[in-house]
Design an enzyme around this catalytic site. Structure first.
Site, PDB file in Angstrom:
ATOM      1  N   HIS A 107      65.870  31.464  -3.663  1.00 57.42           N
ATOM      2  CA  HIS A 107      66.979  32.289  -4.156  1.00 57.42           C
ATOM      3  C   HIS A 107      66.583  33.014  -5.432  1.00 57.42           C
ATOM      4  O   HIS A 107      65.568  32.697  -6.061  1.00 57.42           O
ATOM      5  CB  HIS A 107      68.221  31.429  -4.429  1.00 57.42           C
ATOM      6  N   ASP A 109      68.534  33.817  -8.992  1.00 53.17           N
ATOM      7  CA  ASP A 109      69.771  33.520  -9.709  1.00 53.17           C
ATOM      8  C   ASP A 109      70.550  34.805  -9.987  1.00 53.17           C
ATOM      9  O   ASP A 109      69.974  35.820 -10.377  1.00 53.17           O
ATOM     10  CB  ASP A 109      69.466  32.879 -11.072  1.00 53.17           C
ATOM     11  N   HIS A 262      62.932  31.730  -6.714  1.00 57.23           N
ATOM     12  CA  HIS A 262      62.412  30.395  -6.984  1.00 57.23           C
ATOM     13  C   HIS A 262      63.036  29.362  -6.052  1.00 57.23           C
ATOM     14  O   HIS A 262      64.034  29.636  -5.376  1.00 57.23           O
ATOM     15  CB  HIS A 262      62.551  30.008  -8.461  1.00 57.23           C
ATOM     16  N   ARG A 277      68.932  24.366 -18.934  1.00 58.60           N
ATOM     17  CA  ARG A 277      68.727  25.779 -18.636  1.00 58.60           C
ATOM     18  C   ARG A 277      69.585  26.656 -19.531  1.00 58.60           C
ATOM     19  O   ARG A 277      70.779  26.422 -19.669  1.00 58.60           O
ATOM     20  CB  ARG A 277      69.074  26.048 -17.171  1.00 58.60           C
TER      21      ARG A 277
HETATM   22  O1  LIG Z   1      65.497  22.736 -11.190  1.00 59.01           O
HETATM   23  C1  LIG Z   1      64.772  23.709 -11.065  1.00 59.01           C
HETATM   24  O2  LIG Z   1      63.534  23.628 -11.090  1.00 59.01           O
HETATM   25  C2  LIG Z   1      65.366  25.068 -10.897  1.00 59.01           C
HETATM   26  C3  LIG Z   1      66.785  25.006 -10.427  1.00 59.01           C
HETATM   27  C4  LIG Z   1      67.383  26.371 -10.281  1.00 59.01           C
HETATM   28  O3  LIG Z   1      67.399  26.945  -9.244  1.00 59.01           O
HETATM   29  C5  LIG Z   1      67.872  27.032 -11.483  1.00 59.01           C
HETATM   30  O4  LIG Z   1      67.941  26.435 -12.563  1.00 59.01           O
HETATM   31  O5  LIG Z   1      68.213  28.212 -11.372  1.00 59.01           O
HETATM   32 FE   LIG Z   2      68.008  29.016  -9.528  1.00 56.33          FE
END
Ligand SMILES: O=C(O)CCC(=O)C(=O)O
Ligand SMILES: [Fe+2]
Length: 286
Positions: A107, A109, A262, A277
């Protein structure tokens, strides 16, 4: 003299490609104390290489927020749980008992926002003993690999994106053991973007559709759109366009949402994984 020379060598920031098309590993730097030149080089690497991986960092929550502010605005994620005292920090977490993870499919984001977030700065806080890597794909390299005929067709199309099927009360995550952690079940999203965007900073053409959030080409039904979308997804899933981030506590990754997909691998059942994040504000795409 010896000491000064050693200090100079230790300071030198090194940038190493993680694969042919995507990813730069950066070492010899402390993200808490960056000079302007090193910050500019990191920004350039994110724009040109899609994702930058910086192992061995020690940022506190406050330092994470301060570093994110150097990039511009911060978007507060509407769906992920916030970290206790810091609304700017979203937690991406999976416990020993959960089977579903966040982001466990390809996907991009925020493509469901009309002004999508520029990217994210993700810090690993707790990592499983093995597994839990994140894969990234270069959507500029994917576009470059297509035939001139298909490129031209795609340049004339727009696509419709939404996150409702993922996050709403009866959406994908609600059916899983991540459902209780997530919020924003009543938010509705709908955006439309060119299928081929120009990167706002490098001008590179990028294929901007993704399996997570793209519904259909504008003016086409979903049924008509799916065969072409699936063809494009098949190209992007080829390993030649990917790199892999292997996390340790403290590792930082900074990625550009415009030019990458990702995929957070879900191969560590029975162990905890916790990521912090911060989402960086972006601009409209054309
Ligand atoms: O946990 C991760 O490595 C990425 C998860 C994810 O898709 C995000 O934080 O946007
Ligand atoms: Fe993500």
């Amino acid at each position: 003299m010896q000491t000064m020379a050693t200090a100079a060598i230790e300071h030198a920031m090194t940038l190493t490609p993680m694969s042919e098309h995507i990813g730069t590993r950066i070492e010899g730097v402390d993200l808490r104390h960056l000079d302007d030149g090193d910050f500019a080089a990191i920004r350039q690497a994110v724009f040109e290489r899609g994702v930058v991986y910086v192992p061995g960092q020690q940022l506190t929550e406050e330092e994470h927020i301060a570093f994110a502010r150097c990039w511009g605005g911060i978007d507060v994620n509407a769906y992920f749980p916030a970290n206790g005292g810091y609304p700017e920090i979203a937690e991406v977490r999976k416990s020993e008992n959960q089977k579903t993870n966040i982001g466990g499919g390809w996907h991009t984001d925020h493509s469901y926002d009309q002004v999508p977030a520029m990217g994210s700065i993700l810090i690993a806080r707790e990592t499983p003993p093995a597994g839990g890597d994140t894969l990234f794909a270069s959507m500029g390299a994917v576009f470059d690999s297509l035939s001139d005929g298909l490129k031209n067709t795609l340049r004339g199309l727009r696509a419709v994106h939404s996150a409702d099927h993922i996050y709403k009360a009866d959406g994908l995550y609600a059916q899983t053991d991540q459902g209780a952690d997530l919020k924003g079940h009543d938010i509705r999203t709908l955006a439309n973007h060119p299928v081929v965007i120009r990167h706002p900073k490098t001008g590179r053409e990028i294929l901007y559709v993704n399996p997570g959030f793209t519904l259909n080409f504008e003016g086409w039904t979903r049924e008509e759109s799916l065969p072409l979308l699936k063809h494009l997804y098949g190209v992007a899933e080829r390993e030649e366009f990917h790199c892999r981030v292997q996390w340790q506590p403290g590792s930082v990754a900074i990625w550009d949402n415009r030019s990458t997909w990702h995929y957070a691998m879900n191969d560590y059942h029975g162990h905890r994984r916790l990521m912090h994040r911060i989402t960086l504000s972006g601009e409209a795409l054309e």
